[in-house]
Design an enzyme around this catalytic site. Structure first.
Site, PDB file in Angstrom:
ATOM      1  N   ASP A   5      35.791 133.124 -38.688  1.00 25.58           N
ATOM      2  CA  ASP A   5      35.386 134.468 -39.102  1.00 25.58           C
ATOM      3  C   ASP A   5      34.649 135.089 -37.916  1.00 25.58           C
ATOM      4  O   ASP A   5      34.666 134.518 -36.818  1.00 25.58           O
ATOM      5  CB  ASP A   5      34.491 134.360 -40.354  1.00 25.58           C
ATOM      6  CG  ASP A   5      34.545 135.626 -41.224  1.00 25.58           C
ATOM      7  OD1 ASP A   5      34.444 136.742 -40.669  1.00 25.58           O
ATOM      8  OD2 ASP A   5      34.665 135.486 -42.458  1.00 25.58           O
ATOM      9  N   THR A  52      48.995 121.337 -37.731  1.00 24.98           N
ATOM     10  CA  THR A  52      50.286 120.646 -37.550  1.00 24.98           C
ATOM     11  C   THR A  52      51.400 121.324 -38.342  1.00 24.98           C
ATOM     12  O   THR A  52      52.567 121.074 -38.102  1.00 24.98           O
ATOM     13  CB  THR A  52      50.178 119.163 -37.962  1.00 24.98           C
ATOM     14  OG1 THR A  52      49.465 119.087 -39.178  1.00 24.98           O
ATOM     15  CG2 THR A  52      49.484 118.349 -36.909  1.00 24.98           C
TER      16      THR A  52
HETATM   17  O1  C5P Z   1      46.937 112.043 -47.880  1.00 18.82           O
HETATM   18  P1  C5P Z   1      46.950 112.213 -46.382  1.00 18.82           P
HETATM   19  O2  C5P Z   1      46.596 110.954 -45.633  1.00 18.82           O
HETATM   20  O3  C5P Z   1      48.227 112.854 -45.902  1.00 18.82           O
HETATM   21  O4  C5P Z   1      45.748 113.238 -46.123  1.00 18.82           O
HETATM   22  C1  C5P Z   1      45.470 113.718 -44.838  1.00 18.82           C
HETATM   23  C2  C5P Z   1      44.278 114.614 -44.850  1.00 18.82           C
HETATM   24  O5  C5P Z   1      44.141 115.180 -43.555  1.00 18.82           O
HETATM   25  C3  C5P Z   1      44.368 115.782 -45.827  1.00 18.82           C
HETATM   26  O6  C5P Z   1      43.030 116.058 -46.277  1.00 18.82           O
HETATM   27  C4  C5P Z   1      44.893 116.914 -44.980  1.00 18.82           C
HETATM   28  O7  C5P Z   1      44.469 118.168 -45.429  1.00 18.82           O
HETATM   29  C5  C5P Z   1      44.247 116.594 -43.625  1.00 18.82           C
HETATM   30  N1  C5P Z   1      44.965 117.132 -42.473  1.00 18.82           N
HETATM   31  C6  C5P Z   1      46.279 116.829 -42.177  1.00 18.82           C
HETATM   32  N2  C5P Z   1      46.882 117.360 -41.066  1.00 18.82           N
HETATM   33  C7  C5P Z   1      46.186 118.158 -40.264  1.00 18.82           C
HETATM   34  C8  C5P Z   1      44.868 118.466 -40.537  1.00 18.82           C
HETATM   35  C9  C5P Z   1      44.265 117.924 -41.659  1.00 18.82           C
HETATM   36  O8  C5P Z   1      46.923 116.084 -42.897  1.00 18.82           O
HETATM   37  N3  C5P Z   1      46.760 118.622 -39.177  1.00 18.82           N
END
Ligand code: C5P
Length: 233
Positions: free
Chosen positions: A66, A120
């Site tokens: 922001d 990502t």
């Molecule tokens: O369940 P999982 O291991 O996929 O969760 C990954 C966590 O990391 C989630 O909270 C997701 O929002 C976060 N995250 C991600 N990719 C990113 C940034 C954050 O999966 N690039």
């Protein structure tokens, strides 16, 4: 308490009861926990305080972006909760990050402030759509330099693939916190590019974020133990 847990469990739950239920199965000496948008909007600062009272280090993953004054205020409030780590979007710009950093230092100097570079879920086409004619990799490197070298933040959220490049560009000091991790055995869920815990550390990660392989496991503590064992070996 373990001063620097390398495993961060993503508490991606819709409410406090479920999050605390899972946390009760975990040992705060073995892992930190991540509280993201959904849980924080539903359960608020009291949940963060209760997790910390149980001994957990909390990564407050609210990705602030922001105007500098507003982000500084949000960072002051979040660091004031005593969280271990929190984050902002590097694309908010240098002044926003400098104000965020100063606010965290004034409020709670132990809190680590890291930055998200390019999500990502963003590809070259998404970048073009918002007027950025660079590859995601180029944009990651540019924002990483802005966040770490120029704004002096403590590290970055990044994929393990990016971690290898960022380590070379930024050196050993910054924290590189990598999600998209899947233990050797198991489903990849909706993550497309996944990395095992040991591969992520070999690539240069300082911390890994793991959600569903732990939160959906029939025995979450055993899932944590298996990941820690994989890291050690
Ligand atoms: O369940 P999982 O291991 O996929 O969760 C990954 C966590 O990391 C989630 O909270 C997701 O929002 C976060 N995250 C991600 N990719 C990113 C940034 C954050 O999966 N690039």
């Amino acid at each position: 308490m373990n001063r620097d847990p390398r495993l961060i469990v993503a508490l991606d739950f819709p409410d406090r009861v479920m999050a605390e239920g899972l946390a009760r199965e975990l040992n705060p000496d073995s892992c930190a926990v991540k509280v993201g948008f959904e849980l924080f909007v539903a359960a608020g600062p009291r949940l963060v305080e209760s997790l910390q009272a149980s001994g957990f280090r909390v990564f407050l993953d609210l990705k602030f972006h922001d105007i500098p004054n507003t982000v500084a205020g949000a960072c002051r409030a979040a660091a004031g909760l005593g969280v271990w780590m929190m984050n902002v979007h590097a694309s908010g710009g240098l002044e926003m990050m400098l104000r965020a950093r100063d606010a965290v230092r004034e409020s709670h100097p132990d809190t680590r402030l890291i930055a998200v570079t390019v999500l990502t879920s963003t590809d070259a086409e998404t970048l073009r759509g918002i007027g950025i004619d660079r590859t995601p990799g180029e944009q990651v490197s540019r924002l990483a330099e802005l966040a770490v070298t120029r704004a002096g933040l403590d590290g970055l959220v990044c994929s393990a693939l990016e971690a290898a490049i960022l380590r070379r560009e930024l050196g050993d000091t910054p924290w590189l916190v990598t999600p998209g991790i899947r233990p050797r055995k198991g489903a990849s869920d909706d993550q497309k590019r996944v990395t095992t815990p040991s591969e992520a550390f070999r690539a240069g990660a300082s911390h890994i974020v793991v959600g569903r392989p732990i939160t959906q496991a029939s025995d979450p503590a055993a899932a944590v133990a298996a990941i820690l064992e994989e890291i050690e070996t």
